[in-house]
Design a protein around this motif. Structure first.
Motif, PDB file in Angstrom:
ATOM      1  N   GLY A   1       0.839  -1.428  -0.067  1.00 35.15           N
ATOM      2  CA  GLY A   1       0.692  -0.113   0.025  1.00 35.15           C
ATOM      3  C   GLY A   1       0.684   1.595   0.342  1.00 35.15           C
ATOM      4  N   ASP A   2       0.109   2.141   0.207  1.00 35.41           N
ATOM      5  CA  ASP A   2       0.756   3.772  -0.030  1.00 35.41           C
ATOM      6  C   ASP A   2       0.878   4.231   1.090  1.00 35.41           C
ATOM      7  OD1 ASP A   2       2.133   5.326  -1.454  1.00 35.41           O
ATOM      8  OD2 ASP A   2       0.222   6.564  -2.388  1.00 35.41           O
ATOM      9  N   VAL A   3       1.985   5.161   1.648  1.00 33.48           N
ATOM     10  CA  VAL A   3       2.589   5.508   2.930  1.00 33.48           C
ATOM     11  C   VAL A   3       2.745   6.858   2.607  1.00 33.48           C
ATOM     12  CG1 VAL A   3       3.915   5.252   4.967  1.00 33.48           C
ATOM     13  CG2 VAL A   3       3.050   3.116   3.681  1.00 33.48           C
ATOM     14  N   ARG A   4       1.959   7.646   2.822  1.00 30.43           N
ATOM     15  CA  ARG A   4       2.466   9.440   3.300  1.00 30.43           C
ATOM     16  C   ARG A   4       3.115   9.605   4.322  1.00 30.43           C
ATOM     17  NH1 ARG A   4      -3.106   8.875   1.254  1.00 30.43           N
ATOM     18  NH2 ARG A   4      -4.337  10.668   3.149  1.00 30.43           N
ATOM     19  N   LEU A   5       4.119  11.085   4.231  1.00 31.02           N
ATOM     20  CA  LEU A   5       4.121  11.404   5.092  1.00 31.02           C
ATOM     21  C   LEU A   5       2.983  12.422   5.660  1.00 31.02           C
ATOM     22  CD1 LEU A   5       8.008  12.735   3.976  1.00 31.02           C
ATOM     23  CD2 LEU A   5       6.755  12.051   6.129  1.00 31.02           C
ATOM     24  N   ALA A   6       2.599  12.414   6.982  1.00 31.69           N
ATOM     25  CA  ALA A   6       0.986  13.133   7.125  1.00 31.69           C
ATOM     26  C   ALA A   6       1.750  15.059   7.124  1.00 31.69           C
ATOM     27  CB  ALA A   6       1.035  12.679   8.270  1.00 31.69           C
ATOM     28  N   GLN A   7       0.703  15.830   6.459  1.00 31.81           N
ATOM     29  CA  GLN A   7       1.660  17.329   6.212  1.00 31.81           C
ATOM     30  C   GLN A   7       1.257  17.510   7.299  1.00 31.81           C
ATOM     31  OE1 GLN A   7       3.444  18.608   3.379  1.00 31.81           O
ATOM     32  NE2 GLN A   7       3.458  16.184   2.651  1.00 31.81           N
ATOM     33  N   LYS A   8      -0.172  18.247   7.590  1.00 34.51           N
ATOM     34  CA  LYS A   8       0.012  18.889   8.525  1.00 34.51           C
ATOM     35  C   LYS A   8       0.061  19.074   9.970  1.00 34.51           C
ATOM     36  CE  LYS A   8      -1.880  23.129   4.962  1.00 34.51           C
ATOM     37  NZ  LYS A   8      -2.384  22.066   3.772  1.00 34.51           N
ATOM     38  N   ARG A   9      -0.632  17.958  10.298  1.00 34.44           N
ATOM     39  CA  ARG A   9      -1.317  17.484  11.617  1.00 34.44           C
ATOM     40  C   ARG A   9      -0.170  16.921  12.086  1.00 34.44           C
ATOM     41  NH1 ARG A   9      -4.903  13.116  11.615  1.00 34.44           N
ATOM     42  NH2 ARG A   9      -4.612  12.635  10.020  1.00 34.44           N
ATOM     43  N   GLN A  10       0.228  17.566  13.608  1.00 38.39           N
ATOM     44  CA  GLN A  10       1.069  16.843  14.318  1.00 38.39           C
ATOM     45  C   GLN A  10       0.349  15.750  15.712  1.00 38.39           C
ATOM     46  OE1 GLN A  10       4.175  16.906  15.255  1.00 38.39           O
ATOM     47  NE2 GLN A  10       4.778  18.348  13.463  1.00 38.39           N
ATOM     48  N   LEU A  11       1.204  14.769  16.062  1.00 38.44           N
ATOM     49  CA  LEU A  11       0.011  13.954  16.866  1.00 38.44           C
ATOM     50  C   LEU A  11       0.860  13.829  17.336  1.00 38.44           C
ATOM     51  CD1 LEU A  11      -0.091  10.558  14.586  1.00 38.44           C
ATOM     52  CD2 LEU A  11      -1.193  12.814  15.510  1.00 38.44           C
ATOM     53  N   ASN A  12       0.766  13.345  19.046  1.00 39.06           N
ATOM     54  CA  ASN A  12       1.628  13.663  20.108  1.00 39.06           C
ATOM     55  C   ASN A  12       1.875  12.311  20.125  1.00 39.06           C
ATOM     56  OD1 ASN A  12       1.503  15.106  21.934  1.00 39.06           O
ATOM     57  ND2 ASN A  12      -0.037  15.053  23.004  1.00 39.06           N
ATOM     58  N   GLN A  13       3.300  11.817  20.245  1.00 42.59           N
ATOM     59  CA  GLN A  13       3.958  10.620  20.319  1.00 42.59           C
ATOM     60  C   GLN A  13       5.019  10.795  21.094  1.00 42.59           C
ATOM     61  OE1 GLN A  13       4.013   7.897  17.660  1.00 42.59           O
ATOM     62  NE2 GLN A  13       2.153   8.639  17.059  1.00 42.59           N
ATOM     63  N   ASN A  14       5.324   9.492  22.142  1.00 39.03           N
ATOM     64  CA  ASN A  14       6.415   9.622  22.829  1.00 39.03           C
ATOM     65  C   ASN A  14       7.358   9.120  22.280  1.00 39.03           C
ATOM     66  OD1 ASN A  14       4.766  10.485  24.838  1.00 39.03           O
ATOM     67  ND2 ASN A  14       3.221   8.767  24.762  1.00 39.03           N
TER      68      ASN A  14
END
Ligand code: BTN
Length: 254
Positions: free
Chosen positions: A241-254
């Motif tokens: 499948g296709d994986v793309r960079l998320a453009q605008k959203r910032q996720l809360n990642q630890n």
């Protein structure tokens, strides 16, 4: 071993696949100056501006376990990026599974098509289709992909013949295939990881339920499968499948 050069064809992958079904040897290849129906991954069209790009398909009959066939896809991206880095002296990144990137823009891609599933073990083959933007200037790209695409001509001051690149890619592909037949894929996978442009980045992909899943790309594992950890901490193994960079959203990642 046959190396065929065509002025124009629908798709070098299609021609090579037919030749492989007819028994063409390991190492045979097809290149064309232009394609009228160039194929990209996931059913996309590959724009093939005449004389500007590299459109090349290599037939392989690797002496490998069927389970390792998918790793040849990663090997192909690695080989093409290594060859182009040496020849053009620019850093080239890899976006899983096998897109070539320079400075955040797509330089090329690879489409691997394998023999039919019901094929006898001794007749198995892969067609490694390679498309690279070589002499394009910005306006050669269709408007919808223009800002996301680049070429060697745009990125480097060097200008080399397309057939020279193809000869180097073919030689290196065949020698690295020999190596993995003997030693396995550990070195290929660790070299690939050095060029991974997604690692640590927030990415988006569509899962089997057609839902968009976001998470942080953790890189590939020892089988070449991409690992993505979502916002809830769940780890997903991405097989295709296709994986793309998320453009605008910032996720809360630890
Ligand atoms: C992708 O990034 O989606 C893969 C593109 C692969 C394009 C090449 S061009 C030569 C060969 N023939 C095709 O029809 N496709 C591949």
């Amino acid at each position: 071993m046959k190396n065929i050069t065509l002025e124009s064809t629908d798709s070098t992958n299609k021609v090579a696949y037919k030749l492989a079904l007819e028994g063409a040897e390991h190492g045979s290849s097809v290149m064309a100056k232009t394609q009228t129906a160039g194929r990209g991954r996931l059913g996309k069209f590959w724009v093939s501006v005449s004389g500007k790009g590299l459109y090349y398909s290599l037939i392989l009959r690797p002496n490998l376990d069927l389970l390792d066939f998918s790793k040849v896809t990663l090997l192909a991206g690695l080989v093409v990026s290594d060859v182009l880095e040496d020849m053009y002296e620019i850093p080239i990144g890899l976006k899983w599974p096998n897109d070539l990137y320079v400075g955040g823009k797509k330089l090329g891609g690879i489409l691997v098509e394998s023999s039919p599933l019901n094929c006898e073990e001794t007749d198995r083959f892969m067609v490694v289709g390679i498309g690279v933007n070589v002499n394009h200037c910005n306006l050669d790209f269709p408007e919808d992909i223009r800002s996301a695409s680049t070429s060697l001509n745009i990125e480097s001051t060097k200008h080399l013949g397309i057939s020279l690149i193809i000869a180097a890619v073919q030689e290196k592909m065949l020698s690295r295939i020999n190596e993995v037949e003997e030693k396995g894929f550990n070195e290929v996978l660790s070299d690939w990881k050095q060029k991974d442009v997604l690692i640590g980045k927030i990415v988006e992909m569509v899962n089997s339920k057609e839902e968009v899943v976001s998470g942080v790309a953790l890189g590939i594992d020892n089988e070449g499968i991409l690992q993505v950890r979502d916002t809830e901490g769940i780890c997903h193994q991405i097989l295709s499948g296709d994986v793309r960079l998320a453009q605008k959203r910032q996720l809360n990642q630890n």
